[in-house]
Design a protein around this motif. Structure first.
Motif, PDB file in Angstrom:
ATOM      1  N   SER A   1      40.326  27.945  35.251  1.00 54.36           N
ATOM      2  CA  SER A   1      41.001  28.571  35.366  1.00 54.36           C
ATOM      3  C   SER A   1      42.368  27.828  36.423  1.00 54.36           C
ATOM      4  CB  SER A   1      41.847  29.528  34.625  1.00 54.36           C
ATOM      5  OG  SER A   1      41.689  30.283  36.319  1.00 54.36           O
ATOM      6  N   ARG A   2      41.872  27.626  37.198  1.00 52.76           N
ATOM      7  CA  ARG A   2      42.445  26.453  38.609  1.00 52.76           C
ATOM      8  C   ARG A   2      42.320  25.682  38.502  1.00 52.76           C
ATOM      9  NH1 ARG A   2      42.009  32.473  38.614  1.00 52.76           N
ATOM     10  NH2 ARG A   2      43.453  33.094  40.420  1.00 52.76           N
ATOM     11  N   VAL A   3      40.945  25.236  38.093  1.00 56.47           N
ATOM     12  CA  VAL A   3      40.926  23.031  38.175  1.00 56.47           C
ATOM     13  C   VAL A   3      42.164  23.067  36.968  1.00 56.47           C
ATOM     14  CG1 VAL A   3      39.994  21.717  36.807  1.00 56.47           C
ATOM     15  CG2 VAL A   3      38.462  23.438  38.071  1.00 56.47           C
TER      16      VAL A   3
ATOM     17  N   MET B   1      51.511  16.555  48.990  1.00 59.35           N
ATOM     18  CA  MET B   1      50.038  15.673  48.785  1.00 59.35           C
ATOM     19  C   MET B   1      49.644  14.696  47.537  1.00 59.35           C
ATOM     20  SD  MET B   1      49.549  18.455  45.559  1.00 59.35           S
ATOM     21  CE  MET B   1      49.747  17.369  43.352  1.00 59.35           C
ATOM     22  N   ASN B   2      48.427  14.445  48.483  1.00 59.89           N
ATOM     23  CA  ASN B   2      48.018  13.621  47.819  1.00 59.89           C
ATOM     24  C   ASN B   2      47.257  13.088  46.730  1.00 59.89           C
ATOM     25  OD1 ASN B   2      46.264  10.337  47.087  1.00 59.89           O
ATOM     26  ND2 ASN B   2      46.220   9.953  49.003  1.00 59.89           N
ATOM     27  N   ALA B   3      48.045  13.354  44.856  1.00 57.03           N
ATOM     28  CA  ALA B   3      48.432  13.812  43.855  1.00 57.03           C
ATOM     29  C   ALA B   3      46.584  12.979  43.392  1.00 57.03           C
ATOM     30  CB  ALA B   3      49.657  13.255  42.535  1.00 57.03           C
ATOM     31  N   ASN B   4      45.900  11.604  43.866  1.00 55.72           N
ATOM     32  CA  ASN B   4      45.265  10.847  43.112  1.00 55.72           C
ATOM     33  C   ASN B   4      43.938  11.944  44.080  1.00 55.72           C
ATOM     34  OD1 ASN B   4      46.718   9.909  42.106  1.00 55.72           O
ATOM     35  ND2 ASN B   4      46.813   7.659  43.591  1.00 55.72           N
ATOM     36  N   ILE B   5      43.903  12.054  45.114  1.00 56.12           N
ATOM     37  CA  ILE B   5      42.806  12.769  45.594  1.00 56.12           C
ATOM     38  C   ILE B   5      42.665  14.015  44.627  1.00 56.12           C
ATOM     39  CG2 ILE B   5      42.051  13.590  47.600  1.00 56.12           C
ATOM     40  CD1 ILE B   5      43.244  11.647  49.594  1.00 56.12           C
ATOM     41  N   VAL B   6      43.943  14.957  44.571  1.00 52.07           N
ATOM     42  CA  VAL B   6      43.557  16.409  44.681  1.00 52.07           C
ATOM     43  C   VAL B   6      42.964  16.027  42.447  1.00 52.07           C
ATOM     44  CG1 VAL B   6      44.705  18.000  43.217  1.00 52.07           C
ATOM     45  CG2 VAL B   6      45.184  17.398  45.159  1.00 52.07           C
ATOM     46  N   ILE B   7      43.712  14.726  42.044  1.00 54.93           N
ATOM     47  CA  ILE B   7      43.100  14.625  40.305  1.00 54.93           C
ATOM     48  C   ILE B   7      41.473  14.419  40.518  1.00 54.93           C
ATOM     49  CG2 ILE B   7      42.696  13.208  38.538  1.00 54.93           C
ATOM     50  CD1 ILE B   7      46.040  12.765  39.227  1.00 54.93           C
ATOM     51  N   ILE B   8      40.722  13.357  41.250  1.00 55.13           N
ATOM     52  CA  ILE B   8      39.454  12.932  41.784  1.00 55.13           C
ATOM     53  C   ILE B   8      38.480  14.149  42.038  1.00 55.13           C
ATOM     54  CG2 ILE B   8      37.901  11.408  42.985  1.00 55.13           C
ATOM     55  CD1 ILE B   8      40.347   9.801  42.933  1.00 55.13           C
ATOM     56  N   THR B   9      39.173  14.659  42.963  1.00 58.77           N
ATOM     57  CA  THR B   9      38.927  15.846  43.971  1.00 58.77           C
ATOM     58  C   THR B   9      38.478  17.126  42.361  1.00 58.77           C
ATOM     59  OG1 THR B   9      39.189  15.728  45.884  1.00 58.77           O
ATOM     60  CG2 THR B   9      37.892  17.943  45.527  1.00 58.77           C
ATOM     61  N   THR B  10      39.536  17.674  42.291  1.00 57.89           N
ATOM     62  CA  THR B  10      39.168  18.897  40.963  1.00 57.89           C
ATOM     63  C   THR B  10      38.562  17.915  39.631  1.00 57.89           C
ATOM     64  OG1 THR B  10      41.912  19.360  41.666  1.00 57.89           O
ATOM     65  CG2 THR B  10      40.946  19.926  39.251  1.00 57.89           C
ATOM     66  N   ALA B  11      38.841  17.322  39.500  1.00 57.66           N
ATOM     67  CA  ALA B  11      37.503  16.629  37.707  1.00 57.66           C
ATOM     68  C   ALA B  11      36.451  16.837  37.951  1.00 57.66           C
ATOM     69  CB  ALA B  11      37.569  15.177  38.312  1.00 57.66           C
ATOM     70  N   CYS B  12      36.364  16.361  39.410  1.00 55.92           N
ATOM     71  CA  CYS B  12      34.510  16.782  40.583  1.00 55.92           C
ATOM     72  C   CYS B  12      34.922  17.657  40.432  1.00 55.92           C
ATOM     73  CB  CYS B  12      34.682  16.090  41.862  1.00 55.92           C
ATOM     74  SG  CYS B  12      34.294  14.069  41.515  1.00 55.92           S
ATOM     75  N   HIS B  13      35.065  18.573  40.604  1.00 53.00           N
ATOM     76  CA  HIS B  13      34.882  20.324  40.193  1.00 53.00           C
ATOM     77  C   HIS B  13      34.598  20.856  39.681  1.00 53.00           C
ATOM     78  CE1 HIS B  13      35.808  20.869  44.965  1.00 53.00           C
ATOM     79  NE2 HIS B  13      36.867  20.901  44.750  1.00 53.00           N
ATOM     80  N   PHE B  14      35.311  19.771  38.095  1.00 53.00           N
ATOM     81  CA  PHE B  14      35.690  20.505  36.377  1.00 53.00           C
ATOM     82  C   PHE B  14      33.909  20.474  36.114  1.00 53.00           C
ATOM     83  CE2 PHE B  14      36.344  19.096  32.143  1.00 53.00           C
ATOM     84  CZ  PHE B  14      36.090  20.053  31.566  1.00 53.00           C
ATOM     85  N   PHE B  15      33.968  18.923  36.722  1.00 57.66           N
ATOM     86  CA  PHE B  15      32.391  18.360  36.073  1.00 57.66           C
ATOM     87  C   PHE B  15      31.138  19.477  36.545  1.00 57.66           C
ATOM     88  CE2 PHE B  15      34.391  14.803  35.050  1.00 57.66           C
ATOM     89  CZ  PHE B  15      34.031  14.381  33.654  1.00 57.66           C
TER      90      PHE B  15
END
Length: 249
Positions: free
Chosen positions: A143-145, A170-184
């Motif tokens: 849910s936080r992802v 915030m750097n949205a691109n870094i958040v997207i990439i990092t959060t996507a990694c957490h998701f996987f």
């Protein structure tokens, strides 16, 4: 460390009595580690599974801990969002309702149905033969992802407020990439500990929810704010628990 402490300060009830830097790097890091705050809440909620309670009492305890440990932040956002949306007013009036600290009738009715529904759904999932404790840990994580991706991919509805402040810094691109990694990573853990049919279904549901909720927010509010993001956490958790109930029954 500043990012972790910021995440705990803003998104949990844990007191962090320290003046922390609110610079671009720290705020970006705060949203990058945010899913793990959810995992921590889920890990604490897992302790309720060791008590010899009824499934209904265990479900209530899991929901109660989720609200308490997050400081009621996301539940408050859900209440305000319900009041604003079900007012059926124009967009300007909806934002006035979002910013109003008072709780209206629609907010009360919505949160009652949310809490009761969530407790019942969780208690039903607990009684299924295929239930696994990892669900309790990972659903707050996912849910936080969802919130992190929604916030990164969607413009704020207003050029003021805390959400706008964070979005600008915030750097949205870094958040997207990092959060996507957490998701996987979360999906990998879920597939390893349960089965891949559940994992693929959860992934599809999360992706669909992000697309649909983002479209709904843009149509009705023109963007996101803190309350709408908080509502996304509560709604996505209910949908994920309901998905598990359908899959495991």
């Amino acid at each position: 460390m500043s990012s972790i402490l910021l995440a705990l300060q803003f998104f949990s009830v844990i007191p962090v009595n320290k003046n922390l830097p609110m610079e671009r790097r720290s705020i970006t890091g705060m949203y990058c580690v945010f899913p793990w705050i959810g995992a921590g809440i889920g890990a604490i909620a897992c302790l309720m599974l060791y008590f010899e309670w009824s499934s209904l009492m265990t479900g209530f305890s899991i929901v109660f801990l989720g609200v308490v440990l997050s400081g009621g932040l996301h539940m408050d956002g859900f209440i305000d969002t319900s009041d604003a949306f079900f007012s059926y007013k124009d967009r300007l009036k909806r934002f006035e309702i979002l910013e109003d600290p008072r709780v209206g009738a629609f907010g009360v009715m919505a949160v009652v149905f949310l809490v009761i529904g969530k407790v019942i759904i969780i208690s039903e999932v607990l009684t299924t033969e295929s239930f696994h404790w990892i669900f309790v840990l990972l659903i707050p994580f996912f849910s936080r992802v969802t919130l992190g991706l929604l916030f990164s991919l969607t413009n704020t509805a207003k050029t003021s407020g805390l959400a706008y402040y964070f979005k600008q810094r915030m750097n949205a691109n870094i958040v997207i990439i990092t959060t996507a990694c957490h998701f996987f990573i979360g999906l990998g853990i879920l597939g390893w500990m349960t089965n891949w049919m559940v994992t693929v279904t959860v992934a599809v549901v999360i992706f669909a929810f992000i697309c649909l909720f983002r479209s709904w927010v843009l149509k009705n509010f023109g963007g996101v704010n803190g309350d709408l993001l908080g509502a996304s956490v509560e709604i996505s958790e209910v949908i994920l628990w309901l998905t598990l109930l359908v899959l495991l029954s």
